[in-house]
Design an enzyme around this catalytic site. Structure first.
Site: not given
Ligand code: UT7
Length: 311
Positions: A109, A236, A266
């Site tokens: 990215c 980004h 993204n």
């Molecule tokens: O381009 C460079 C690469 N990527 C990035 O920049 C991505 C960077 N990271 C992020 O944008 C965020 O970390 C995410 C959007 C990927 C995730 O958001 P988060 O607020 O950090 O959530 P998390 O990973 O801490 O997950 C919280 C909960 C989890 O459930 P539990 O374990 O708390 O029960 C996940 O399983 O949200 C769950 N979860 C979802 N729930 C509903 C993860 N994806 C989803 C989803 N829908 N699509």
């Protein structure tokens, strides 16, 4: 004095719009979760990396008023090449009808900012290059596991392209740049050959905010400008919450920030040129304006630059 100037830009997005409702219908997710946690409302899927790159590149060359054969340097930033061999830039070079050199650059990215810095350096090196086309193009939907809610809702396809021309009487294009990488973090975001992307989202999030803010502050300092002097911040486009954390820490308001994430998802190395082109098309940039770019990605890579728009 001599330097490069931006004379054209263009974008390409596949026609197929994929809304959050489509994921809601088949994965354990909701529109509310996706919008609140990422800022993404819809994204585009489809096309090939070379096809999208050709469409964006042709638009940028036309805007610059050039013939494709006048482009003597093509750099394609991509993390989703069409084939293992040859480089996807070979296909793009042939289909556009460019001259001279072409190569792919993969810093995920951060790719577009890396490629811009490399192109500007090559144009200014006095080694024969006059006009560069820098493209970020991706088909991330191909390497995303559509059954994995944690990544399926995030990544998408698209391309953005910019033409840079070297002029003997131009001011330097890039006032300051910072390209970096921490290879010890490669396990938090990667994709094996033939596999799907694997990401530790929370860890990438944390690292991304820290790396890009540090890098952006470094280039502002090196350029001798304050955040108030930045006419447009083009981060980004990965997550609205990452962008919010960056703008807050840098002291740049949202009305001076380019955001297309809500409509594109993204698109990795394509995200910054797509956001830049949208802002330019909307008349948000004037000659002499200073732009701050900041990107981060798998590697973990990061790249920031302060760039002068126009003459
Ligand atoms: O381009 C460079 C690469 N990527 C990035 O920049 C991505 C960077 N990271 C992020 O944008 C965020 O970390 C995410 C959007 C990927 C995730 O958001 P988060 O607020 O950090 O959530 P998390 O990973 O801490 O997950 C919280 C909960 C989890 O459930 P539990 O374990 O708390 O029960 C996940 O399983 O949200 C769950 N979860 C979802 N729930 C509903 C993860 N994806 C989803 C989803 N829908 N699509």
């Amino acid at each position: 004095m001599s330097g490069s100037v931006i004379t054209g830009w263009g974008t390409a997005l596949p026609e197929k719009v994929v809304t959050n409702a489509e994921f809601e219908a088949r994965l354990e997710t909701t529109d509310t979760w996706i919008v609140e946690r990422t800022g993404i409302h819809e994204r585009r899927f489809g096309g090939t990396t070379s096809g999208l790159a050709v469409e964006a590149g042709a638009a940028a060359i036309t805007m610059a008023g050039l013939a494709p054969s006048e482009i003597d340097l093509l750099i394609l930033a991509t993390t989703t090449p069409d084939k293992a061999i040859p480089a996807t830039s070979s296909t793009v070079h042939a289909q556009l009808g460019c001259s001279g050199a072409a190569f792919d650059l993969n810093t995920a990215c951060a790719g577009y900012v890396y490629a811009t810095v490399v192109a500007d350096a090559m144009l200014g090196a006095g080694i024969g290059f006059k006009r560069a086309l820098v493209i970020g193009s991706e088909t991330l939907s191909v390497i995303t596991d559509m059954e994995d809610r944690a990544t399926a809702v995030l990544f998408a396809d698209g391309a953005g392209a910019v033409v840079f021309e070297h002029r003997d009487d131009a001011q330097p294009l890039i006032l300051a740049s910072d390209l970096g990488l921490d290879g010890s973090l490669l396990s938090i975001l990667y994709c094996d050959h033939g596999g799907f992307m694997k990401m530790e989202g929370r860890e990438v999030f944390r690292r991304a905010v820290r790396a890009t803010v540090e890098s952006a502050l470094k280039v502002l300092d090196q350029a001798g400008v304050t955040a108030d002097e930045i006419a447009l911040f083009v981060p980004h486009q990965a997550n609205q919450r990452i962008i919010d954390a960056m703008t807050q820490r840098l002291g740049i308001p949202q009305d001076r920030t380019a955001i297309v994430l809500d409509k594109t998802g993204n698109t990795s190395s394509a995200s910054i040129p797509i956001a830049l082109a949208a802002a330019a098309d909307a008349g948000r940039l004037s000659d002499g304006d200073l732009i701050l770019f900041s990107g981060f990605g798998a590697g973990m890579t990061w790249a920031s630059a302060v760039v002068r728009w126009g003459q």
